[in-house]
Design a protein around this motif. Structure first.
Motif, mmCIF file in Angstrom:
data_model
loop_
_atom_site.group_PDB
_atom_site.id
_atom_site.type_symbol
_atom_site.label_atom_id
_atom_site.label_comp_id
_atom_site.label_asym_id
_atom_site.label_seq_id
_atom_site.Cartn_x
_atom_site.Cartn_y
_atom_site.Cartn_z
ATOM 1 N N GLU A 121 3.258 0.504 -3.363
ATOM 2 C CA GLU A 121 1.964 1.142 -3.107
ATOM 3 C C GLU A 121 1.093 0.259 -2.225
ATOM 4 N N LYS A 125 -0.456 1.175 1.486
ATOM 5 C CA LYS A 125 -1.896 1.242 1.766
ATOM 6 C C LYS A 125 -2.356 0.174 2.742
ATOM 7 N N SER A 126 -1.605 -0.934 2.835
ATOM 8 C CA SER A 126 -2.128 -2.095 3.565
ATOM 9 C C SER A 126 -1.745 -2.151 5.032
ATOM 10 N N LYS A 128 -1.206 -0.322 8.342
ATOM 11 C CA LYS A 128 -1.485 0.979 8.953
ATOM 12 C C LYS A 128 -0.393 1.449 9.877
ATOM 13 N N ALA A 148 4.733 6.996 -2.776
ATOM 14 C CA ALA A 148 3.566 6.347 -2.145
ATOM 15 C C ALA A 148 3.854 6.043 -0.678
ATOM 16 N N ASN A 152 1.835 7.888 2.559
ATOM 17 C CA ASN A 152 0.851 7.110 3.295
ATOM 18 C C ASN A 152 1.299 6.530 4.634
#
Lengths: 586, 253
Positions: A121, A125-126, A128, A148, A152
């Motif tokens: 996760e 999220k970290s 891009k 996840a 993302n």
């Protein structure tokens, strides 16, 4: 005579950007301080062969502009359950450090590491611009973590779960790829147990025009394969799901058409539970195939021969020993470009041979395939004569891994050890990088290896040797040795301590069920501060036993990060002198 | 994928039971030869037959090893000196000796049976080799590969089938049958008998034999008493009993 070149840094950086190989990059960084500085700012890719050799902070500090990192965790013998559960290899500290400091990271490749859903996760999220996630033989995560990533990572190109142990909670994770997501290039889910949502998969394939690699899992039914393939006819590499279903002519013709429709298809794998009647669907594309992995396909020699003899351009074949000597003979006759052969045992624990596969098969291939470089071969009998022949036929071998299934099996013709046979291999194959030994072997084979194995980088030894001299030959003779793994050999303290300095030139040494005493481990740990000497012993603290008592398992690796802090209760790192002083002053 | 060991078993054993020193390849000496052992079925049931050829060429009786091509001393009646353990009156099936170098197995038959009724042509029996004491991590095969092999073996539901009075156990894969009629037909073919029709009230009336099975709870039931799918998952082994013995079985009877 000294020249002072004053190229602007940008120019040097630009020049360096063409240098991709890690070894060359390392060489560049050693030229002078300014080159070191320039190089480190433009290093984009780093490979850490042992995640405990260096700390994440050190790596990030030196290479602040990294885009791609590859990490390896557990020692190779973990593949065979020799490393107890919980030993280590946790990637979490790395992900946490990189999430803060390397927002532009694009690629993470892990091998034999433990990664959790939380880490996945965090990755999702970290970073891009995250593009590539390859998890080879990893564990510790579930399909929730994959969800996840899918949800993302808008720019994800590659998701490869090769042989990882994933807790498969549901096939629904695949549906988390949003409809706007179209950048998939490579997807390998062959290790997953559950069915993925096939309709979601079909839609995904349909909207990703750059997809080149698709490795499905066993749960994907054969009759759905044509539909899937029709969405991605540009596929280059395919792993099928289960390869059998009710015999129906329309299924067959759909399948055949679907395969033929993939004009770029070069690599096939999968083939679980093969129904031979469906094999001919593949025939039309055989001549294009360069890579064929039939190592799960329980098909017989006859069917294998029919298939393989049409694959004239095959470079790589992985197959079960159902291929037998006859099939290997046919392979040698048909596939003149073959570079790599792996023959796996269909019945590794049976006492009797269940197939007609002997050393002859390998000899045939060595005779017929002039470009053969890489061999992994499981068999039940071997002779020195066969090994001589193979060595003389194929001096261009770079990887030779032979597993004679019964430990300590002698030459079946002469009943002698196989020392001279393997000796011939190392003598003739001057570029040999990787060697795995088996069968009955004395110290002599190690003498040959030490004498001739000058390019050898990785050596695997089991149930071999007679005394410390064997280990000494290897450690003192093999100039390029990086990884040495040994199990069940009578090697003790002497060779290890005599060659302590050698250990710092290697990535790692693994010894299990040998005769290295706790005392020697302590000594090694004390005297070699840049080595982590890990004693792995499930019997309890080594202090509770006499100092001369052999340790169960020993893992020694060079490290600039010092002893690791995440050891479980059955691992002890032998402290070096400086930390011992600290201990005694408490 | 189950291996079926048939008459060629002695060939496979010969690779491992090589006894004595090398070098001597002479047929007369006891060195460098093969001991032929034939297993007709797991030692727990049925006949175990050990055949050793005995020669009287030396004053001391030595066990003469058969080499790969069968050597029968022509001054000796091997059959007379044959050691056999078996049910009285039963004869072992004649072994088809092969001089073939390769070691063959009968695995092909398992594949064929998926499309036709079961017919074990060569082997009249099935042999499960004794389990080997496993060394941890040896042979060096990765877990997922081991699991895969086991899975493909486990794909079939293999149960042993015994018949009262028959010397050998068979093994069948329940997954190959769609329902009771096919299973019974297969059993009839395999054991060369008639089983007859099943009726809930009367079991297998009118036939000499009745097929029974042991379920997961250890109870012996009449084949056909429960729905087919339930049977497939609960059946541990099959036994074809004499109808007279089977009278007390079956639910509701």
């Amino acid at each position: 005579m000294a020249y002072t070149f004053s190229f602007p840094e940008e120019v040097l950086e630009h020049v360096f950007s063409f240098i991709e190989s890690e070894k060359d990059r390392s060489a560049i960084s050693l030229v002078c301080k300014s080159w070191y500085e320039i190089e480190r700012w433009c290093r984009r890719r780093v490979f850490v062969g042992n995640c405990y050799a260096v700390s994440p902070v050190m790596v990030i500090k030196r290479f602040p502009e990294l885009r791609s990192i590859a990490l390896k965790g557990k020692p190779h013998f973990a593949d065979f359950n020799l490393v107890p559960e919980g030993w280590g290899g946790y990637v979490c500290p790395w992900i946490a450090a990189m999430a803060c400091a390397l927002p532009c990271l694009e690629e993470i490749r892990l091998k034999r590491m433990v990664i959790t859903d939380e880490s996945l996760e965090l990755v999702a999220k970290s970073f891009k611009n995250f593009k590539v996630l390859v998890l080879t033989s990893c564990e510790g995560f579930t399909t929730d973590g994959l969800a996840a990533i899918a949800a993302n990572c808008r720019n994800l190109k590659e998701l490869d779960l090769q042989e990882s142990e994933v807790e498969d909670l549901s096939g629904h994770w695949l549906s988390h790829f949003p409809d706007s997501y179209t950048s998939l290039v490579s997807l390998n889910i062959s290790c997953l147990g559950n069915e993925v949502s096939l309709s979601a998969l079909e839609r995904l394939l349909g909207r990703c025009p750059n997809l080149q690699t698709l490795r499905l899992n066993r749960a994907v039914p054969l009759d759905r394969l044509p539909n899937l393939l029709s969405r991605c006819p540009q596929l280059v590499e395919l792993g099928t799901g289960v390869y059998s279903t009710e015999l129906r002519p329309e299924v067959f013709s759909n399948l055949e058409a679907a395969f033929s429709g993939c004009k770029q298809l070069k690599s096939l794998s999968g083939f679980w539970d093969v129904l031979p009647s469906y094999l001919p669907a593949v025939y039309p594309i055989c001549s294009r195939l360069t890579s064929l992995n039939l190592s799960y396909a329980t098909i017989q020699t006859y069917d294998l021969i029919k298939l393989i003899s049409q694959c004239r351009n095959l470079l790589r074949l992985w197959v079960l020993d159902y291929i037998e000597d006859a099939g290997l003979y046919a392979l040698a006759a048909s596939c003149k470009d073959l570079r790599e052969l792996r023959v796996f045992p269909s019945d590794p624990f049976g006492l009797d041979p269940n197939v007609a596969l002997t050393e002859q098969g390998l000899v045939s291939v060595s005779e017929g395939c002039p470009k053969l470089q890489s061999v992994l071969y499981f068999c039940r009998q071997m002779s020195n004569a066969a090994l001589y022949t193979i060595a003389r036929n194929r001096p261009n071998l770079t990887r030779f891994r032979l597993c004679i299934i019964e430990p300590r099996t002698p030459d079946y013709i002469t009943r002698e050890p196989l020392d001279s046979g393997f000796g011939a291999i190392v003598e003739h194959c001057k570029d040999l990088q990787r060697l795995s030994l088996s069968g009955l072997l004395t110290d002599r084979v190690f003498e040959y290896i030490g004498t001739y194995g000058k390019k050898l980088e990785m050596l695997s030894v089991a149930f071999a040797g007679e005394s410390d001299l064997g280990l000494h030959h290897v450690l003192s003779g093999c100039d390029n040795l990086r990884k040495l793994e040994i199990r069940d050999c009578p090697f003790g303290d002497k060779a290890l301590l005599a060659n302590a300095a050698k250990l710092e030139t290697m990535r790692s040494l693994w010894m299990s069920s040998c005769s290295v005493s706790y005392g020697a481990c302590k000594l090694l740990g004390q005297k070699m501060p840049r080595l982590n000497v890990e004693v792995i012993d499930e019997r309890g603290p080594p202090d509770s036993r006499p100092i001369s008592c052999p340790v169960e398992k020993l893992y020694i690796y060079r490290s600039i990060a010092g002893p690791r802090l995440d050891m479980p209760g059955f691992v002890w790192t032998m402290e070096d002198d400086s930390s011992l002083r600290l201990e005694s002053s408490r | 994928m189950r291996r079926q060991k048939g008459p060629s078993l002695h060939m496979t054993w010969s690779c491992f039971l090589k006894i004595n020193a090398p070098h001597s390849h002479s047929a007369s000496g006891p060195s460098n030869g093969w001991v032929s052992v034939s297993h007709s079925c797991p030692p727990t049931r049925g006949t175990f037959s050990f055949k050793a050829a005995v020669t009287a060429t030396d004053t001391t009786t030595k066990v003469k090893m058969e080499s790969r091509s069968v050597i029968y001393a022509n001054h000796l009646n091997l059959k007379a000196t044959e050691l056999r353990l078996g049910l009285p009156g039963t004869t072992e099936e004649p072994k088809k000796e092969k001089t073939v170098h390769a070691i063959r197995n009968n695995k092909r038959q398992v594949r064929q049976t998926s499309e036709e009724s079961i017919s074990i042509s060569k082997a009249s029996h099935v042999h499960t080799p004794p389990a080997k004491a496993k060394i941890v991590g040896w042979p060096p095969i990765r877990s997922y590969r081991k699991n895969s092999l086991q899975e493909s073996e486990g794909d079939g539901i293999y149960v042993k089938v015994s018949m009262d009075g028959a010397p050998y156990l068979r093994k069948i894969d329940l997954k190959l049958y769609m329902g009771y009629p096919q299973l019974l037909k297969a059993l009839e073919t395999m054991f060369k008998l008639t089983i007859g029709e099943y009726s809930e009230r009367e079991g297998y009336k009118g036939s000499e034999y009745a097929p029974t099975y042991e379920d997961k709870d250890g109870d012996w039931m009449l084949v056909g008493d429960v729905p087919w799918d339930m049977f497939k998952t609960s059946c541990k082994r099959l036994r074809i009993m004499k109808a007279s013995e089977a009278r007390g079985l079956g639910c509701g009877v």
